[in-house]
Write a protein that holds these residues in place. Sequence first.
Motif, mmCIF file in Angstrom:
data_model
loop_
_atom_site.group_PDB
_atom_site.id
_atom_site.type_symbol
_atom_site.label_atom_id
_atom_site.label_comp_id
_atom_site.label_asym_id
_atom_site.label_seq_id
_atom_site.Cartn_x
_atom_site.Cartn_y
_atom_site.Cartn_z
ATOM 1 N N GLU A 163 -22.205 63.796 56.300
ATOM 2 C CA GLU A 163 -22.956 62.710 56.919
ATOM 3 C C GLU A 163 -22.387 62.290 58.274
ATOM 4 O OE1 GLU A 163 -25.423 61.243 54.392
ATOM 5 O OE2 GLU A 163 -24.691 63.217 53.742
ATOM 6 N N LEU A 164 -21.367 63.029 58.772
ATOM 7 C CA LEU A 164 -20.799 62.600 60.054
ATOM 8 C C LEU A 164 -21.400 63.429 61.172
ATOM 9 C CD1 LEU A 164 -18.516 60.879 61.491
ATOM 10 C CD2 LEU A 164 -17.160 62.981 61.367
ATOM 11 N N ASP A 165 -21.971 62.715 62.173
ATOM 12 C CA ASP A 165 -22.479 63.427 63.344
ATOM 13 C C ASP A 165 -21.303 63.617 64.284
ATOM 14 O OD1 ASP A 165 -23.485 64.332 65.673
ATOM 15 O OD2 ASP A 165 -25.048 62.791 65.873
ATOM 16 N N MET A 166 -20.764 64.822 64.280
ATOM 17 C CA MET A 166 -19.532 65.069 65.009
ATOM 18 C C MET A 166 -19.633 64.715 66.482
ATOM 19 S SD MET A 166 -16.437 65.827 64.934
ATOM 20 C CE MET A 166 -15.816 66.725 63.527
ATOM 21 N N GLU A 167 -20.708 65.164 67.141
ATOM 22 C CA GLU A 167 -20.817 64.906 68.588
ATOM 23 C C GLU A 167 -20.841 63.415 68.880
ATOM 24 O OE1 GLU A 167 -20.354 67.207 70.707
ATOM 25 O OE2 GLU A 167 -20.332 68.752 69.132
ATOM 26 N N ALA A 168 -21.592 62.666 68.066
ATOM 27 C CA ALA A 168 -21.670 61.223 68.272
ATOM 28 C C ALA A 168 -20.315 60.579 68.037
ATOM 29 C CB ALA A 168 -22.715 60.625 67.317
ATOM 30 N N ALA A 169 -19.640 61.059 66.986
ATOM 31 C CA ALA A 169 -18.319 60.511 66.669
ATOM 32 C C ALA A 169 -17.359 60.750 67.821
ATOM 33 C CB ALA A 169 -17.778 61.136 65.388
ATOM 34 N N LEU A 170 -17.419 61.939 68.422
ATOM 35 C CA LEU A 170 -16.549 62.259 69.546
ATOM 36 C C LEU A 170 -16.815 61.313 70.714
ATOM 37 C CD1 LEU A 170 -16.705 66.164 69.420
ATOM 38 C CD2 LEU A 170 -14.654 64.767 69.065
ATOM 39 N N GLU A 171 -18.118 61.132 71.018
ATOM 40 C CA GLU A 171 -18.491 60.224 72.110
ATOM 41 C C GLU A 171 -17.938 58.827 71.857
ATOM 42 O OE1 GLU A 171 -19.907 60.943 74.814
ATOM 43 O OE2 GLU A 171 -20.738 62.952 74.444
ATOM 44 N N LYS A 172 -18.084 58.418 70.598
ATOM 45 C CA LYS A 172 -17.679 57.063 70.243
ATOM 46 C C LYS A 172 -16.167 56.888 70.395
ATOM 47 C CE LYS A 172 -18.709 53.581 66.771
ATOM 48 N NZ LYS A 172 -19.268 53.385 65.422
ATOM 49 N N ALA A 173 -15.437 57.882 69.865
ATOM 50 C CA ALA A 173 -13.971 57.815 69.964
ATOM 51 C C ALA A 173 -13.553 57.770 71.420
ATOM 52 C CB ALA A 173 -13.351 59.030 69.277
ATOM 53 N N ALA A 174 -14.191 58.619 72.271
ATOM 54 C CA ALA A 174 -13.868 58.641 73.691
ATOM 55 C C ALA A 174 -14.147 57.281 74.305
ATOM 56 C CB ALA A 174 -14.677 59.735 74.390
ATOM 57 N N ALA A 175 -15.263 56.672 73.913
ATOM 58 C CA ALA A 175 -15.640 55.375 74.462
ATOM 59 C C ALA A 175 -14.621 54.301 74.068
ATOM 60 C CB ALA A 175 -17.041 54.987 73.970
ATOM 61 N N ILE A 176 -14.209 54.318 72.798
ATOM 62 C CA ILE A 176 -13.221 53.326 72.348
ATOM 63 C C ILE A 176 -11.934 53.457 73.140
ATOM 64 C CG2 ILE A 176 -11.771 52.592 70.408
ATOM 65 C CD1 ILE A 176 -14.085 53.432 68.546
ATOM 66 N N ALA A 177 -11.482 54.703 73.236
ATOM 67 C CA ALA A 177 -10.216 54.934 73.926
ATOM 68 C C ALA A 177 -10.312 54.494 75.376
ATOM 69 C CB ALA A 177 -9.836 56.411 73.831
ATOM 70 N N SER A 178 -11.419 54.829 76.052
ATOM 71 C CA SER A 178 -11.579 54.480 77.461
ATOM 72 C C SER A 178 -11.500 52.978 77.686
ATOM 73 C CB SER A 178 -12.925 54.987 77.988
ATOM 74 O OG SER A 178 -13.012 56.363 77.768
ATOM 75 N N GLY A 179 -11.853 52.222 76.645
ATOM 76 C CA GLY A 179 -11.857 50.781 76.791
ATOM 77 C C GLY A 179 -10.468 50.161 76.860
ATOM 78 N N TYR A 180 -9.450 50.951 76.566
ATOM 79 C CA TYR A 180 -8.095 50.372 76.545
ATOM 80 C C TYR A 180 -7.422 50.501 77.894
ATOM 81 C CZ TYR A 180 -7.859 49.260 71.626
ATOM 82 O OH TYR A 180 -8.059 48.673 70.431
#
Lengths: 331, 219
Positions: free
Chosen positions: A88-105
């Motif tokens: 049930e994990l959309d890998m590409e979306a998860a990657l985008e999301k992780a990148a977005a979280i990290a960029s916010g720091y």
Amino acid sequence: MTDVATDDLDEFRAEPMPARNRSASRRKPTPIVPPRNVAGTALAIVIGIMTFLSCLTLGAVSLVRDSASRWEVQIASEATIQIKPADELDMEAALEKAAAIASGYAGVTEARIVDRAATARLLEPWLGEGLDLDQLPVPRLVVVKIDKQHLPDFTGLRIALADALPTASLDDHRTWVDRLVAMAHTTVAIGFAVLSLMLAATVLSVVFATRGAMSGNNGIIEVLHFVGAEGRYIAGQFRRHFLVNGFRGAAIGGLAAAATFAAFSLWSARNLATPQGDQANALFGSFSIGVNGYLGVLLIVLVVSFLTAATSHITVLAYLSELDSKSASED
Amino acid sequence: MIRFENVGLRYGMGPEILRDVSFTIPQRSFQFLSGPSGAGKTSLLRLLFLSLKPTRGLVNVFGRDRATITRSDLPMFRRRIGIVFQDFRLLDHMTTYENVGLPLRVRGRSEASYKGDVIELLKWVGLGDRMHAMPPVLSGGEKQRVAIARALIEQPEILLADEPTGNVDPPLARRLLRLFIELNRLGTAVVIATHDIALMEQVDARRMILADGRLHIHD
Ligand SMILES: Nc1ncnc2c1ncn2[C@@H]1O[C@H](COP(=O)(O)OP(=O)(O)OP(=O)(O)O)[C@@H](O)[C@H]1O
Ligand SMILES: [Mg+2]
């Protein structure tokens, strides 16, 4: 001596005097030290080989040292977010999301997703070519570049990631960096130990090969001494001869080593972006010897030539003092 | 010019080769040094050439005590003493011409300044046509004459010749002897070490005879 040439000794001059040979009288004077002999050639070969080996050792040590410091810098300036696949994990979306979280720091300069092609290339050595990533539960990576001056809040980032993506984990490489630094320092220390041994062996073989080549010249030294040449003059003649000879051998060895370095750099540049190339690159950076390496080669060549000249100089003076101090009672 | 007083010489711990040897060599003098093989002729010449120090006694060369002559003085003294070695000691990689010019070359003289002298001297010893030959292709007598020319190029005050007729036939030996006499007439002191009685009988000169380590002089 003009007045000595009286006609008393006509009997020696039975034959008419030949016209003076012009080409012979214009040629350069024969060097005091015979230019080439077997011992000289052997010396040049020994010097060439030892210089080559020393330069290779130096190159290898400088490669390891450069790589070690590059590892430290690179690994410390990066962190990785790894996302394991799950149902049930959309890998590409998860990657985008992780990148977005990290960029916010604050302190994160870039968050880059390792794309499919790059991931496939990373895995190719283990899983072979033509890999279909969709078929395999392969974890994917986000590389996070860090501003080393202002480290981001790793703990906060870790928690934020865990909240948003349960299969994501953050590795800040701390353990790795610590181990690598220790290993790199050990490797460099061993490298320098090997280099010192190599240089010591070079010094000794150059000194003894020079002395060997000199031993055939005792007769010449004696003659020069007996016709009234100053010790300085005799030593100077041999020093110049051996400087040229030693430089010739050392230069050939050094050039061969430099060519080897260049060939390696070329090879690694050609192989860039192939799996083998990536591995070599990861270990040794671009596999190229820096300017320092080439300067080191030059330095070794010069030191070896100087050493050859100095040894011949000392050998001449030692032999001369042996000749002169020869009072019959010490003979 | 050269004075020996009670000179003794031994090699290492061996027997005394020379014992209580006293003599003087005046300027412009001519003498033979003789004695059986192994009597010490070469050793005595090496003392005169300053390449050996006496074990005891006094050696005075050109007014200087041998004991006060340091290593750095030697080249200067050797320029005033010409020597012809028993085994010639020529440099095999140089031509006859270069071998004769060597003493001047090592003093830093330019070739232009001595070229004429060397050629003149080579003609004088009868080697005008062998100027560019290398020593290995010369006959024994020719080498002998190259060595003599080299010893004379600096116009030494004294010439020491060790068995200069050892390698030549009697006619050439006679000619070499005339060369030495001619040289002496022009002002150079000459010491010829030889055991060739026939040679010595051709000239009425002083004879220094070595026997059992002692020197006997017949004027
Ligand atoms: N370098 C040396 N070391 C030890 N002994 C030596 C040395 N040179 C000469 N002798 C010894 O000194 C003695 C005299 O030798 P020298 O060469 O002076 O004799 P010589 O009169 O010139 O002989 P010859 O007529 O054969 O040339 C000999 O017994 C010789 O063995
Ligand atoms: Mg002798």
